[in-house]
Motif scaffolding. Structure first.
Motif, PDB file in Angstrom:
ATOM      1  N   ALA A 469       0.828  -1.211   0.000  1.00 49.96           N
ATOM      2  CA  ALA A 469       0.000   0.000   0.000  1.00 49.96           C
ATOM      3  C   ALA A 469       0.858   1.255   0.000  1.00 49.96           C
ATOM      4  CB  ALA A 469      -0.927  -0.019   1.215  1.00 49.96           C
ATOM      5  N   ARG A 470       1.942   1.232   0.774  1.00 52.20           N
ATOM      6  CA  ARG A 470       2.829   2.400   0.796  1.00 52.20           C
ATOM      7  C   ARG A 470       3.479   2.635  -0.563  1.00 52.20           C
ATOM      8  NH1 ARG A 470       5.983   2.328   6.686  1.00 52.20           N
ATOM      9  NH2 ARG A 470       4.170   3.044   7.906  1.00 52.20           N
ATOM     10  N   ASP A 471       3.811   1.534  -1.259  1.00 50.00           N
ATOM     11  CA  ASP A 471       4.412   1.702  -2.581  1.00 50.00           C
ATOM     12  C   ASP A 471       3.391   2.252  -3.575  1.00 50.00           C
ATOM     13  OD1 ASP A 471       6.772   1.262  -4.312  1.00 50.00           O
ATOM     14  OD2 ASP A 471       5.411  -0.087  -5.370  1.00 50.00           O
ATOM     15  N   VAL A 472       2.140   1.791  -3.481  1.00 56.33           N
ATOM     16  CA  VAL A 472       1.077   2.341  -4.328  1.00 56.33           C
ATOM     17  C   VAL A 472       0.903   3.835  -4.055  1.00 56.33           C
ATOM     18  CG1 VAL A 472      -1.420   2.351  -4.715  1.00 56.33           C
ATOM     19  CG2 VAL A 472      -0.177   0.183  -4.655  1.00 56.33           C
ATOM     20  N   LYS A 473       0.893   4.191  -2.783  1.00 59.57           N
ATOM     21  CA  LYS A 473       0.742   5.601  -2.414  1.00 59.57           C
ATOM     22  C   LYS A 473       1.901   6.423  -2.961  1.00 59.57           C
ATOM     23  CE  LYS A 473       0.176   8.598   1.628  1.00 59.57           C
ATOM     24  NZ  LYS A 473       0.033   8.635   3.118  1.00 59.57           N
ATOM     25  N   ARG A 474       3.112   5.882  -2.856  1.00 55.11           N
ATOM     26  CA  ARG A 474       4.274   6.598  -3.369  1.00 55.11           C
ATOM     27  C   ARG A 474       4.142   6.847  -4.867  1.00 55.11           C
ATOM     28  NH1 ARG A 474       8.365   5.273  -6.315  1.00 55.11           N
ATOM     29  NH2 ARG A 474       7.726   3.078  -6.309  1.00 55.11           N
ATOM     30  N   GLN A 475       3.689   5.819  -5.600  1.00 53.12           N
ATOM     31  CA  GLN A 475       3.554   5.980  -7.042  1.00 53.12           C
ATOM     32  C   GLN A 475       2.472   7.009  -7.386  1.00 53.12           C
ATOM     33  OE1 GLN A 475       3.633   2.320  -9.490  1.00 53.12           O
ATOM     34  NE2 GLN A 475       4.015   1.206  -7.567  1.00 53.12           N
ATOM     35  N   ILE A 476       1.379   6.997  -6.635  1.00 53.85           N
ATOM     36  CA  ILE A 476       0.317   7.977  -6.877  1.00 53.85           C
ATOM     37  C   ILE A 476       0.837   9.399  -6.675  1.00 53.85           C
ATOM     38  CG2 ILE A 476      -1.890   8.878  -6.026  1.00 53.85           C
ATOM     39  CD1 ILE A 476      -2.637   5.992  -5.311  1.00 53.85           C
ATOM     40  N   LEU A 477       1.475   9.619  -5.533  1.00 54.59           N
ATOM     41  CA  LEU A 477       1.945  10.970  -5.216  1.00 54.59           C
ATOM     42  C   LEU A 477       3.043  11.425  -6.169  1.00 54.59           C
ATOM     43  CD1 LEU A 477       1.940  10.883  -1.304  1.00 54.59           C
ATOM     44  CD2 LEU A 477       0.170  11.702  -2.871  1.00 54.59           C
ATOM     45  N   MET A 478       3.891  10.495  -6.597  1.00 53.36           N
ATOM     46  CA  MET A 478       4.931  10.862  -7.570  1.00 53.36           C
ATOM     47  C   MET A 478       4.300  11.288  -8.889  1.00 53.36           C
ATOM     48  SD  MET A 478       8.177  10.554  -6.521  1.00 53.36           S
ATOM     49  CE  MET A 478       9.115  10.144  -7.988  1.00 53.36           C
ATOM     50  N   ALA A 479       3.294  10.522  -9.339  1.00 50.65           N
ATOM     51  CA  ALA A 479       2.648  10.850 -10.614  1.00 50.65           C
ATOM     52  C   ALA A 479       1.923  12.191 -10.535  1.00 50.65           C
ATOM     53  CB  ALA A 479       1.675   9.738 -10.991  1.00 50.65           C
ATOM     54  N   VAL A 480       1.187  12.396  -9.444  1.00 52.53           N
ATOM     55  CA  VAL A 480       0.440  13.642  -9.286  1.00 52.53           C
ATOM     56  C   VAL A 480       1.391  14.829  -9.145  1.00 52.53           C
ATOM     57  CG1 VAL A 480      -1.105  14.919  -7.764  1.00 52.53           C
ATOM     58  CG2 VAL A 480      -1.586  12.519  -8.321  1.00 52.53           C
TER      59      VAL A 480
END
Length: 512
Positions: A469-480
């Motif tokens: 979940a933390r890795d998914v969150k990291r990818q979301i925030l990086m993309a945004v």
């Protein structure tokens, strides 16, 4: 549709030591031994076919006493197991003789138990089918889809990717459903033979005969304590009657001794464990695998020692109880531990002393109150697979159309609520409502997970879920952040929304 025997099928053996033939040909070793497997168009036809099978038996000498089984001159169940001992463990931690010299009281006690069965509400059941590409899928009331998948692949000589095990909702497990049973193997073998779906379900008698539940234990413990009540040493011998085959016995004999290294501080411990085979149905794992009867013997002995010392049994335990951050003499790390606080709460309650005694006298015939402590490893004390194989992996995926998250895990929820735990962890890490999280578990194709046993799922699958979940969150925030031209650490996810941690941000760019 098909009748399988040892004479028309390839030799297949199961169990940790591969000593258990799927179908017996020349020799049977217990009442429940499997001789033939039948598949028919309906249950009545299958049962009638079984009734028509004729077998000629030659009686052989029996071994039914676990202690006598080890004696010279007893019938040998397996040529490979001298004196019927299939596994043994010998440990010596610290200095036992020094512990003896320091002891004020030394006492020896023995405890013998009986074989037990978990008696879960739902009997074992399996359904297997083979598709046109030779892929084998089995639905089974198992605690360990990944482990069963590996055993099926090895036993049936199929590539691992051609075998899939799916766990539907399971009506209780408690350990006996953690192994790959001969019924599961026979179901798959019959499906491969007939090319048709095959289903097998135990009746209650078969559950008791085939479940591989709790062993019979013969414990002898000698414990020494100092004048102040602190433990000086423990010398422990255990013989386990495991029935006709090894099953999980090589792990059981380990647990029967290793889990007395705690929860009390004990620097000097000696253990000799012997797992023997007898002409009884094979035994394996059951709740508190290997540790329950040993703990009962040790805790009863502590109460008797407390009585000899004239000490409250809770005070004796408080003098010895471990705390978080300590390591047992046999290298088990205690990561979190509230036992001291629990004991103190009981001791300080008004009910303890009142219920335990009545004017210094016991409460009366048939009445009493006591306290006992115990602990268990989460998963295993050491690696199950001697390799770099992860014990739990999780895949977390955002729905491509938006609006939800799916968690894929091989973890087996058998009623303990681990699916809910994984959803809660994911929701908390991603800052979304738990209703937006879907959990897909119990499928060997989903990810690697070694199964539901030893209270391991929240610790192991839970940590994997948190990392995913933390890795998914990291990818979301990086993309945004890339779209908004702001640092990722200035953004967060909360209550299902993207928020800025540093002032207002124009999110309209994301809608383009």
């Amino acid at each position: 549709k098909a009748v399988l025997t040892a004479f028309n099928t390839p030799p297949i053996t199961v169990g940790f030591l591969r000593d258990h033939p799927l179908l017996k040909g020349e020799k049977v070793r217990s009442y429940k031994d499997e001789i033939a497997a039948v598949a028919a168009v309906d249950r009545d036809t299958a049962l009638e076919a079984v009734r028509l099978i004729k077998v000629d038996f030659e009686p052989l000498p029996l071994v039914l006493d676990g202690l006598k089984a080890m004696e010279d001159g007893q019938p040998q169940l397996h040529e490979r197991y001298k004196n019927n001992i299939c596994a043994q463990v010998h440990w010596n931690f610290g200095d036992i003789e020094q512990g003896r010299r320091e002891s004020h009281i030394i006492r020896t006690d023995r405890l013998t138990s009986k074989m037990q069965d978990a008696a879960f509400l739902e009997p074992q059941s399996s359904l297997a089918e083979v598709d046109s590409h030779g892929n084998l899928t089995m639905w089974s009331s198992t605690q360990a889809p990944h482990y069963v998948q590996r055993i099926l692949a090895m036993a049936l000589k199929l590539p691992l990717h051609k075998v899939r095990v799916i766990k539907p909702a399971v009506g209780g497990g408690f350990g006996p459903k953690a192994s790959c049973s001969t019924a599961e193997l026979a179901t798959c073998l019959l499906a491969l033979k007939t090319g048709k779906p095959v289903k097998f379900t135990f009746d209650r008698e078969q559950v008791f005969l085939h479940s591989r539940a709790r062993h019979q234990f013969f414990h002898t413990m000698t414990t020494g304590v100092r004048k102040d009540g602190t433990l000086a040493f423990l010398e422990h011998t255990c013989v386990l009657d495991g029935g006709a085959y090894a099953s999980f016995g090589i792990a059981t004999v380990y647990y029967a001794g290793s889990l007395l290294g705690g929860p009390y501080r004990l620097k000097n411990m000696k253990y000799d464990g012997y797992r023997v085979v007898t002409n009884k149905p094979a035994r394996g794992a059951q709740r508190g695998h290997g540790a329950v009867i040993a703990r009962a013997c040790f805790e009863i002995q502590l109460d008797r020692i407390a009585e000899e010392l004239g000490m409250d049994p809770i005070e004796l335990r408080l003098k010895n109880v471990m705390e978080a951050g300590e390591t047992t003499c046999n290298e088990l790390f205690v990561s979190s531990f509230g036992m001291k606080e629990a004991l103190e709460a009981v001791r300080d309650s008004a009910a303890w002393k009142k219920k335990r005694s009545l004017g210094g006298r016991t409460r009366g015939s048939g009445k009493g109150i006591g306290a006992a402590c115990g602990f268990f490893v989460s998963g295993a004390g050491y690696s199950i697979y001697r390799s770099n194989t992860y014990h739990a992996t999780v895949v977390t995926r955002l729905d491509e159309l938006g609006g939800g998250v799916t968690v894929y895990s091989g973890a087996a929820d058998i009623g303990q609520g681990s699916d809910t735990v994984l959803a809660m962890i994911t929701a908390e890490e991603l800052g979304i409502p738990i209703e937006d999280v879907q959990v897909v578990t119990g499928d060997s194709k989903a990810s690697v997970d070694l199964g539901a046993y030893s209270s391991r799922t929240t610790l192991m699958a839970g940590h994997a879920c948190k990392d995913a979940a933390r890795d998914v969150k990291r990818q979301i925030l990086m993309a945004v952040a890339g779209r908004l031209h702001v640092p990722p650490d200035t953004l967060d996810l909360k209550d299902g929304h993207l928020i800025s941690l540093k002032g207002e941000v124009d999110f309209s760019e994301l809608r383009k």
